[in-house]
Design an enzyme around this catalytic site. Sequence first.
Site, PDB file in Angstrom:
ATOM      1  N   ASP A 214     -12.041 -10.443  -1.374  1.00 50.98           N
ATOM      2  CA  ASP A 214     -13.380 -10.606  -0.791  1.00 50.98           C
ATOM      3  C   ASP A 214     -14.311  -9.636  -1.519  1.00 50.98           C
ATOM      4  OD1 ASP A 214     -12.530  -8.228   0.564  1.00 50.98           O
ATOM      5  OD2 ASP A 214     -12.176  -9.323   2.424  1.00 50.98           O
TER       6      ASP A 214
ATOM      7  N   HIS B 150     -10.047  -6.322  -2.673  1.00 57.80           N
ATOM      8  CA  HIS B 150     -11.120  -6.139  -1.676  1.00 57.80           C
ATOM      9  C   HIS B 150     -12.225  -5.354  -2.385  1.00 57.80           C
ATOM     10  CE1 HIS B 150      -8.915  -7.715   1.722  1.00 57.80           C
ATOM     11  NE2 HIS B 150      -7.898  -6.890   1.500  1.00 57.80           N
TER      12      HIS B 150
ATOM     13  N   ASN C 287       2.159  -4.831  -3.251  1.00 59.98           N
ATOM     14  CA  ASN C 287       0.779  -5.289  -3.056  1.00 59.98           C
ATOM     15  C   ASN C 287      -0.090  -4.096  -2.672  1.00 59.98           C
ATOM     16  OD1 ASN C 287      -1.058  -7.639  -2.595  1.00 59.98           O
ATOM     17  ND2 ASN C 287      -1.002  -6.998  -0.452  1.00 59.98           N
TER      18      ASN C 287
ATOM     19  N   GLU D 135       0.816  -1.227   0.000  1.00 59.16           N
ATOM     20  CA  GLU D 135       0.000   0.000   0.000  1.00 59.16           C
ATOM     21  C   GLU D 135       0.849   1.276   0.000  1.00 59.16           C
ATOM     22  OE1 GLU D 135      -2.871  -0.573   3.167  1.00 59.16           O
ATOM     23  OE2 GLU D 135      -3.589  -2.434   2.272  1.00 59.16           O
TER      24      GLU D 135
ATOM     25  N   GLU E 195      -5.949 -10.832  -1.875  1.00 59.66           N
ATOM     26  CA  GLU E 195      -6.727 -10.665  -0.635  1.00 59.66           C
ATOM     27  C   GLU E 195      -8.225 -10.569  -0.957  1.00 59.66           C
ATOM     28  OE1 GLU E 195      -5.269  -7.529   1.925  1.00 59.66           O
ATOM     29  OE2 GLU E 195      -3.177  -7.854   1.344  1.00 59.66           O
TER      30      GLU E 195
END
Length: 347
Positions: free
Chosen positions: A269, A238, A202, A161, A267
């Site tokens: 979802d 995400h 990432n 990030e 990651e």
Amino acid sequence: MPRTGLRLAGALAAVLIAAGIAGGPPAQAHEKQPTLAQLAERHGRYFGSATDNPELTDTAYTKILGSEFDMITPGNGMKWYATEPRQGVFDWTNGDQIVNLARAHHQRVRAHTLVWHSQLPDWLTSRTWTAAELRAVLKKHITTEVRHYRGKVYSWDVVNEAFNEDGTYRDTMWYRTLGPGYIADALRWAHQADPHAKLYVNDYNIEATGPKSDAYYALAKRLKAQHVPLDGVGFQAHLALQYGYPATLEDNLRRFSRLGLDTALTEVDVRMQLPATDDKSTEQATWYRELTKACLAVRRCVGVTIWDYTDKYSWIPAVFPGEGAALPWDELLNPKPAYYALRSALG
């Protein structure tokens, strides 16, 4: 054997075969379905889940975790606050627990994460560092942690990030004190400590093309030109139904692969505003199917990891109040439409 005996034996065999209890090929219909990992493996990909230490006492949970996936990411156990809670004092308890669990199930580990602005220990954030001091602290942390897990992990999310939504560098203690060169340094130090681990940057909200993913593309191009050891880019994914599906995902993955980089959905979802409805669950399932198909369509997209697999242990409700139901298994560990959509995408 008398003729009647032969007839009886034949009849019994026929009954047993019909019941799937005896006999050859007909019984194969009753064999276990392939797991998500096995389906992904047919495409040369992995299918993984994140996990975290508190839920490892839940045996119903670990049974699925240990069987359905072939790549595991520690959600928190390898972050700085957990691994170096006091300066120079390292604690591998949580990370080791997850690495050992993965090894026991013949799974690989995506290690996460070395350089991030969040979840840092107080000793690091509560004082002002000179550039030379902070550089030494960062180098020691990366070198010590990566060496500890050398040969035990598949990859590292080295820098996490690093950019804002508009593509500018995030104003972190690393960037403020060390400048943008901290990213290349971190990758070099990680590579020196474990030359065989794949090294990633990432981030979230880089699934679609746009200012933030363009910033990573420019960074990756620059690092490759400088021969910095960068192997891949992690697209966290995400996602949230209310913001729309990132339709340019496949094209975006493809442009990074043209730079000679691996990509991965790291990651995943797909959250929704609660309560969940059949319509939302159907749309969510479509998104899971589409993002998996996008990865399969790009040769250098190496795999998909969901951010834990069950709503029971999802981070979403605590961080986004009123949202949730983001994962392919529900809170009772039952598969949802999203699970079947993943299976369908993986063929």
